[in-house]
Design a protein around this motif. Structure first.
Motif, PDB file in Angstrom:
ATOM      1  N   THR A 201       0.827  -1.211   0.000  1.00 60.48           N
ATOM      2  CA  THR A 201       0.000   0.000   0.000  1.00 60.48           C
ATOM      3  C   THR A 201       0.858   1.256   0.000  1.00 60.48           C
ATOM      4  O   THR A 201       0.536   2.254  -0.660  1.00 60.48           O
ATOM      5  N   SER A 202       1.977   1.201   0.709  1.00 59.62           N
ATOM      6  CA  SER A 202       2.816   2.390   0.835  1.00 59.62           C
ATOM      7  C   SER A 202       3.811   2.549  -0.303  1.00 59.62           C
ATOM      8  O   SER A 202       4.367   3.631  -0.496  1.00 59.62           O
ATOM      9  N   ASP A 203       4.058   1.491  -1.074  1.00 55.05           N
ATOM     10  CA  ASP A 203       5.057   1.564  -2.141  1.00 55.05           C
ATOM     11  C   ASP A 203       4.536   0.894  -3.407  1.00 55.05           C
ATOM     12  O   ASP A 203       4.716  -0.310  -3.617  1.00 55.05           O
ATOM     13  N   PRO A 204       3.876   1.650  -4.289  1.00 50.45           N
ATOM     14  CA  PRO A 204       3.318   1.070  -5.522  1.00 50.45           C
ATOM     15  C   PRO A 204       4.377   0.625  -6.523  1.00 50.45           C
ATOM     16  O   PRO A 204       4.040   0.023  -7.544  1.00 50.45           O
ATOM     17  N   ARG A 205       5.656   0.910  -6.263  1.00 52.01           N
ATOM     18  CA  ARG A 205       6.719   0.460  -7.171  1.00 52.01           C
ATOM     19  C   ARG A 205       6.947  -1.045  -7.080  1.00 52.01           C
ATOM     20  O   ARG A 205       7.571  -1.643  -7.955  1.00 52.01           O
ATOM     21  N   ILE A 206       6.453  -1.670  -6.013  1.00 53.18           N
ATOM     22  CA  ILE A 206       6.694  -3.098  -5.811  1.00 53.18           C
ATOM     23  C   ILE A 206       5.930  -3.900  -6.867  1.00 53.18           C
ATOM     24  O   ILE A 206       4.709  -3.865  -6.937  1.00 53.18           O
TER      25      ILE A 206
END
Length: 442
Positions: A201-206
């Motif tokens: 949720t906090s890092d859409p780059r994953i």
């Protein structure tokens, strides 16, 4: 070279020597001298140096009392057939050259896919090791994310895994120019969907998540069902690293731990660890092989005639040339049957449980966690790090047992890895109970 073939044939039945160990390069230089010379030293001299000097300067990975790292215990059938594979010298990169060998390898890969509960269209390839397999799978995941999302995100791609993931995952992230997002584990050491949810949720780059099906240090199987559900809901690829522990899929007593793996996107298991194959052998599988083929297929003028409608192992990993390294496993499975493999893995699991119970019941030892697979972690309360090292080195020199210190929660501990069905649990228990009584490890 008949003398080399004779040595290979006879060595498959020779008992292991637990006292063999590494030596310094200077010592070996003194005993071996120059071997690469203009006129050569002759086959007999070269083999004698290997047999008498070089091989004794290695550790026997298949000795029943080698319990360090993740050793190996290949069947005699697999070891013998590895010589056959080398003699046949098959190019196993494309179907046109290696059809028969690739067909046999694919039967093994189908067996593994069935253990995973994957569909008929799943496919895979044998590569050198888990590091190679993990890198290739994550490269496919990154390439797939680019195709689906249409562009590289600001700040680049990222992958998520637990801090307990194998070191090859961070290495793959560096090579693929992906940031590594470390997700905290629960109080039992598992990566869970709940913790992963916060990271995604906090890092859409994953774009990829790595879960462990048997961590190397502790044999922990992550909460695969919740990890897969959360990752897929966020559009992330799930790769399961079962390099060591994935072999336990053949064991009914452990199968429940892998619930959820049937929906993962890619998976590796190293048959040279716990499926009784010789080095080097990693099975890399994809639930849907099309993204892998899009990422890894090589194209050039001299490759354009390759029949892409057949099974070409070169299309599924970062390689082109390859030996048919899955054939020794195929031969061993065909020789012994899958039921023998189930019995052998179950024997290792039972050994771990037996030794763990004995450790828990021994006054001077402390069991750190109930084993989930075949790794047992324990401590000898009161010992300093130096005491652990003295004990480990003394027993290694004596050929009694090979067990090296590790770290658990930042503190030194000992670790036993049982992947050899020939290991006698009572022999291990006797060693632990009788050699760890003194306060200084001597």
């Amino acid at each position: 070279m008949s003398i080399a073939l004779h040595w290979a044939a006879s060595h498959t039945t020779v008992a292991t020597d637990p006292k063999t160990t590494f030596r310094s390069a200077s010592d070996l230089q003194a005993d071996v001298g120059a071997t690469i010379t203009e006129d050569g030293i002759g086959a007999a001299r070269a083999l004698a140096l290997f047999d008498e000097v070089l091989l004794p300067a290695t550790r026997s990975v298949e000795d029943p009392m080698n319990l360090a790292y993740i050793p190996a215990a290949p069947t005699r059938a697999a070891v013998a057939f590895d010589t056959v594979v080398s003699a046949a010298n098959v190019f196993g990169g494309v179907w046109e050259f290696g059809a028969g060998a690739i067909f046999a390898e694919n039967q093994v890969l189908r067996w593994l896919s069935d253990l995973l509960g994957w569909p008929e269209e799943s496919a895979g390839v044998f590569v050198a090791g888990g590091t190679h397999g993990n890198l290739s799978a994550l490269a496919a995941a990154r390439d797939h994310a680019l195709r689906v999302r249409g562009r590289r995100p600001a700040g680049g791609w990222a992958l998520a895994c637990a801090s307990t993931a194998h070191s090859s995952i961070s290495s793959a992230a560096r090579l693929l120019d992906m940031d590594l997002v470390s997700v905290p584990v629960d109080d039992r050491g598992h990566l869970t969907g709940e913790a992963l949810e916060r990271a995604l949720t906090s890092d859409p780059r994953i774009c990829a998540v790595v879960a462990s099906a048997g961590t190397t240090n502790a044999g922990i199987v992550d909460d695969l069902a919740s990890v897969v559900e959360v990752a897929h809901r966020h559009g992330a690829w799930v790769h399961v690293d079962g390099a060591y522990g994935g072999a336990a899929l053949v064991a009914p007593s452990a199968r429940e731990r892998f619930t959820g793996i049937e929906l993962a996107d890619s998976f590796v298991v190293d048959p040279h660890k716990w499926l009784f194959a010789p080095y080097d052998c990693c099975a890399l599988l994809y639930r849907d092989p099309r993204p892998a083929a899009a990422a890894h297929s090589q194209h050039a003028a001299y490759l354009d005639s390759i029949d892409r409608g057949e099974s070409n192992p070169a299309d599924l990993a970062a390689h082109l040339s390859r030996r048919a390294r899955g054939l020794p496993l195929w031969y061993s499975l065909a020789t012994h049957g899958t039921a023998a493999y189930t019995a052998a893995v179950e024997a290792c699991l039972d050994t771990a449980r037996t030794v763990a119970r004995a450790v828990a019941g021994t006054e001077h030892l402390q069991l750190l966690v109930e084993p989930e697979l075949s790794v047992v972690l324990f401590r000898r309360p009161g010992w300093s790090p130096a005491a652990y090292r003295r004990w480990s080195q003394r027993l290694a020199r004596e050929g009694t047992v090979l067990c090296v210190p590790t770290a658990v929660d930042g503190e030194i501990a000992l670790r036993l890895a049982f992947v050899n069905p020939s290991t006698n649990p009572q022999a291990v228990i006797d060693v632990l109970r009788t050699t760890m009584l003194t306060a200084d490890g001597s």
